[in-house]
Motif scaffolding. Structure first.
Motif, PDB file in Angstrom:
ATOM      1  N   ASN A  83      54.633  31.892  47.103  1.00  0.00           N
ATOM      2  CA  ASN A  83      54.086  31.624  46.128  1.00  0.00           C
ATOM      3  C   ASN A  83      53.154  32.762  45.624  1.00  0.00           C
ATOM      4  OD1 ASN A  83      52.299  30.696  43.979  1.00  0.00           O
ATOM      5  ND2 ASN A  83      51.425  28.969  45.125  1.00  0.00           N
ATOM      6  N   GLY A  84      53.804  33.724  44.667  1.00  0.00           N
ATOM      7  CA  GLY A  84      52.999  34.814  44.387  1.00  0.00           C
ATOM      8  C   GLY A  84      51.869  34.789  43.487  1.00  0.00           C
ATOM      9  N   ALA A  85      51.542  33.677  42.879  1.00  0.00           N
ATOM     10  CA  ALA A  85      50.157  33.630  42.315  1.00  0.00           C
ATOM     11  C   ALA A  85      48.902  33.531  43.509  1.00  0.00           C
ATOM     12  CB  ALA A  85      50.241  32.320  41.311  1.00  0.00           C
ATOM     13  N   ALA A  86      49.318  32.540  44.444  1.00  0.00           N
ATOM     14  CA  ALA A  86      48.519  32.527  45.334  1.00  0.00           C
ATOM     15  C   ALA A  86      48.150  33.635  46.399  1.00  0.00           C
ATOM     16  CB  ALA A  86      48.878  31.227  46.286  1.00  0.00           C
ATOM     17  N   LEU A  87      49.382  34.326  46.589  1.00  0.00           N
ATOM     18  CA  LEU A  87      49.211  35.594  47.485  1.00  0.00           C
ATOM     19  C   LEU A  87      48.700  36.797  46.558  1.00  0.00           C
ATOM     20  CD1 LEU A  87      50.386  37.172  49.688  1.00  0.00           C
ATOM     21  CD2 LEU A  87      52.317  37.817  48.539  1.00  0.00           C
ATOM     22  N   ARG A  88      48.873  36.824  45.350  1.00  0.00           N
ATOM     23  CA  ARG A  88      48.120  37.792  44.535  1.00  0.00           C
ATOM     24  C   ARG A  88      46.713  37.497  44.616  1.00  0.00           C
ATOM     25  NH1 ARG A  88      50.049  36.703  39.651  1.00  0.00           N
ATOM     26  NH2 ARG A  88      51.831  37.332  40.578  1.00  0.00           N
ATOM     27  N   GLY A  89      46.416  36.032  44.309  1.00  0.00           N
ATOM     28  CA  GLY A  89      44.787  35.846  44.153  1.00  0.00           C
ATOM     29  C   GLY A  89      44.037  35.961  45.556  1.00  0.00           C
ATOM     30  N   GLY A  90      44.816  35.531  46.587  1.00  0.00           N
ATOM     31  CA  GLY A  90      44.327  35.713  47.996  1.00  0.00           C
ATOM     32  C   GLY A  90      43.889  37.044  48.447  1.00  0.00           C
ATOM     33  N   LEU A  91      45.296  37.981  48.131  1.00  0.00           N
ATOM     34  CA  LEU A  91      45.118  39.321  48.363  1.00  0.00           C
ATOM     35  C   LEU A  91      43.985  40.090  47.718  1.00  0.00           C
ATOM     36  CD1 LEU A  91      48.715  40.735  49.171  1.00  0.00           C
ATOM     37  CD2 LEU A  91      46.810  40.191  50.640  1.00  0.00           C
ATOM     38  N   MET A  92      43.710  39.725  46.383  1.00  0.00           N
ATOM     39  CA  MET A  92      42.603  40.360  45.460  1.00  0.00           C
ATOM     40  C   MET A  92      41.424  39.882  46.200  1.00  0.00           C
ATOM     41  SD  MET A  92      41.708  39.616  41.560  1.00  0.00           S
ATOM     42  CE  MET A  92      41.063  37.985  42.087  1.00  0.00           C
ATOM     43  N   TRP A  93      40.902  38.698  46.548  1.00  0.00           N
ATOM     44  CA  TRP A  93      39.819  38.632  47.067  1.00  0.00           C
ATOM     45  C   TRP A  93      39.670  38.880  48.519  1.00  0.00           C
ATOM     46  CZ3 TRP A  93      36.108  37.222  44.026  1.00  0.00           C
ATOM     47  CH2 TRP A  93      36.180  36.674  43.004  1.00  0.00           C
ATOM     48  N   LEU A  94      40.698  39.093  49.208  1.00  0.00           N
ATOM     49  CA  LEU A  94      40.782  39.802  50.634  1.00  0.00           C
ATOM     50  C   LEU A  94      40.432  41.185  50.483  1.00  0.00           C
ATOM     51  CD1 LEU A  94      41.250  39.133  53.593  1.00  0.00           C
ATOM     52  CD2 LEU A  94      43.438  39.813  53.166  1.00  0.00           C
ATOM     53  N   VAL A  95      40.987  41.954  49.592  1.00  0.00           N
ATOM     54  CA  VAL A  95      40.758  43.171  49.572  1.00  0.00           C
ATOM     55  C   VAL A  95      39.274  43.415  48.897  1.00  0.00           C
ATOM     56  CG1 VAL A  95      41.300  45.403  48.157  1.00  0.00           C
ATOM     57  CG2 VAL A  95      42.988  43.891  49.220  1.00  0.00           C
ATOM     58  N   LEU A  96      38.670  42.777  48.104  1.00  0.00           N
ATOM     59  CA  LEU A  96      37.461  42.862  47.651  1.00  0.00           C
ATOM     60  C   LEU A  96      36.602  42.317  48.741  1.00  0.00           C
ATOM     61  CD1 LEU A  96      35.446  43.166  45.248  1.00  0.00           C
ATOM     62  CD2 LEU A  96      35.609  40.740  44.842  1.00  0.00           C
ATOM     63  N   GLY A  97      36.706  41.560  49.721  1.00  0.00           N
ATOM     64  CA  GLY A  97      35.952  41.265  50.572  1.00  0.00           C
ATOM     65  C   GLY A  97      35.610  42.210  51.747  1.00  0.00           C
ATOM     66  N   ILE A  98      36.994  42.898  51.910  1.00  0.00           N
ATOM     67  CA  ILE A  98      37.052  44.059  52.828  1.00  0.00           C
ATOM     68  C   ILE A  98      36.095  45.126  52.313  1.00  0.00           C
ATOM     69  CG2 ILE A  98      38.512  45.777  53.917  1.00  0.00           C
ATOM     70  CD1 ILE A  98      40.702  43.706  54.340  1.00  0.00           C
ATOM     71  N   THR A  99      36.495  45.507  51.257  1.00  0.00           N
ATOM     72  CA  THR A  99      35.583  46.757  50.564  1.00  0.00           C
ATOM     73  C   THR A  99      34.099  46.300  50.527  1.00  0.00           C
ATOM     74  OG1 THR A  99      37.638  46.945  49.065  1.00  0.00           O
ATOM     75  CG2 THR A  99      35.366  47.994  48.283  1.00  0.00           C
ATOM     76  N   LEU A 100      33.419  45.306  50.151  1.00  0.00           N
ATOM     77  CA  LEU A 100      32.220  44.920  49.923  1.00  0.00           C
ATOM     78  C   LEU A 100      31.935  44.828  51.537  1.00  0.00           C
ATOM     79  CD1 LEU A 100      31.998  41.910  47.730  1.00  0.00           C
ATOM     80  CD2 LEU A 100      31.293  44.328  47.392  1.00  0.00           C
ATOM     81  N   GLY A 101      32.446  44.394  52.418  1.00  0.00           N
ATOM     82  CA  GLY A 101      31.888  44.465  53.909  1.00  0.00           C
ATOM     83  C   GLY A 101      31.882  45.955  54.462  1.00  0.00           C
ATOM     84  N   ALA A 102      32.603  46.869  54.016  1.00  0.00           N
ATOM     85  CA  ALA A 102      32.796  48.461  54.508  1.00  0.00           C
ATOM     86  C   ALA A 102      31.651  49.087  53.961  1.00  0.00           C
ATOM     87  CB  ALA A 102      34.102  49.203  54.160  1.00  0.00           C
ATOM     88  N   LEU A 103      31.203  48.549  52.475  1.00  0.00           N
ATOM     89  CA  LEU A 103      30.147  49.191  51.893  1.00  0.00           C
ATOM     90  C   LEU A 103      28.795  48.773  52.662  1.00  0.00           C
ATOM     91  CD1 LEU A 103      31.315  49.167  47.938  1.00  0.00           C
ATOM     92  CD2 LEU A 103      30.907  50.944  49.633  1.00  0.00           C
ATOM     93  N   ILE A 104      28.776  47.544  52.959  1.00  0.00           N
ATOM     94  CA  ILE A 104      27.592  46.960  53.699  1.00  0.00           C
ATOM     95  C   ILE A 104      27.295  47.703  54.955  1.00  0.00           C
ATOM     96  CG2 ILE A 104      26.618  44.977  54.979  1.00  0.00           C
ATOM     97  CD1 ILE A 104      27.796  43.077  52.721  1.00  0.00           C
ATOM     98  N   GLY A 105      28.725  47.866  55.664  1.00  0.00           N
ATOM     99  CA  GLY A 105      28.451  48.697  57.127  1.00  0.00           C
ATOM    100  C   GLY A 105      27.849  49.995  56.648  1.00  0.00           C
TER     101      GLY A 105
END
Length: 142
Positions: A83-105
């Motif tokens: 499911n490309g739409a679910a994969l795209r949406g999930g990965l977008m939020w996942l990358v955003l979460g990783i980026t925000l977490g790294a910035l908090i670190g």
């Protein structure tokens, strides 16, 4: 009420268990210096804690179930179901979460970094530690 709605209890238990995972990740990277350890730990925390919306088709034609789940799970299910739409949406939020977490670190490291200590030479240290010798007193019984 917390126990009346199983979804809130599920999220509460998920975040509680994820705290244990984050502590384990922090101690697993104990061999690293403080900055990379904080960045990696908070990046994992961002990946674990970032939610993403999903939409699943139901048995009835044209009806869907929508909800929230951890973005890593949404991306994984989207990948497994092709499911490309679910994969795209999930990965977008996942990358955003990783980026925000790294910035908090990085922010935590910046906030708690060691201050600029005044440099003291060996000569100054020796001068400060010179004390007049005191005469030793022998113990006396009685």
């Amino acid at each position: 009420m917390l126990f009346g709605n199983s979804t809130s209890l599920l999220w509460l238990s998920y975040y509680g268990l994820s705290l244990l995972v984050i502590v384990a990740v922090y101690f697993a990277f104990i061999f690293l210096p403080r900055l990379p350890r904080l960045v990696l730990t908070w990046a994992v925390a961002g990946a674990i804690w970032m939610p993403a919306g999903f939409r699943l088709p139901l048995i009835e034609e044209g009806e869907f179930y929508t909800g929230w789940a951890p973005s890593a799970m949404v991306a994984a299910v989207g990948f497994l179901e092709n499911n490309g739409a679910a994969l795209r949406g999930g990965l977008m939020w996942l990358v955003l979460g990783i980026t925000l977490g790294a910035l908090i670190g990085v922010a935590l490291w910046w906030w708690r970094r060691p201050g600029d200590a005044e440099y003291v030479t060996q000569q100054e240290e020796d001068d400060d530690s010179v004390q007049p010798p005191q005469r030793r007193r022998e113990p006396v019984i009685g």
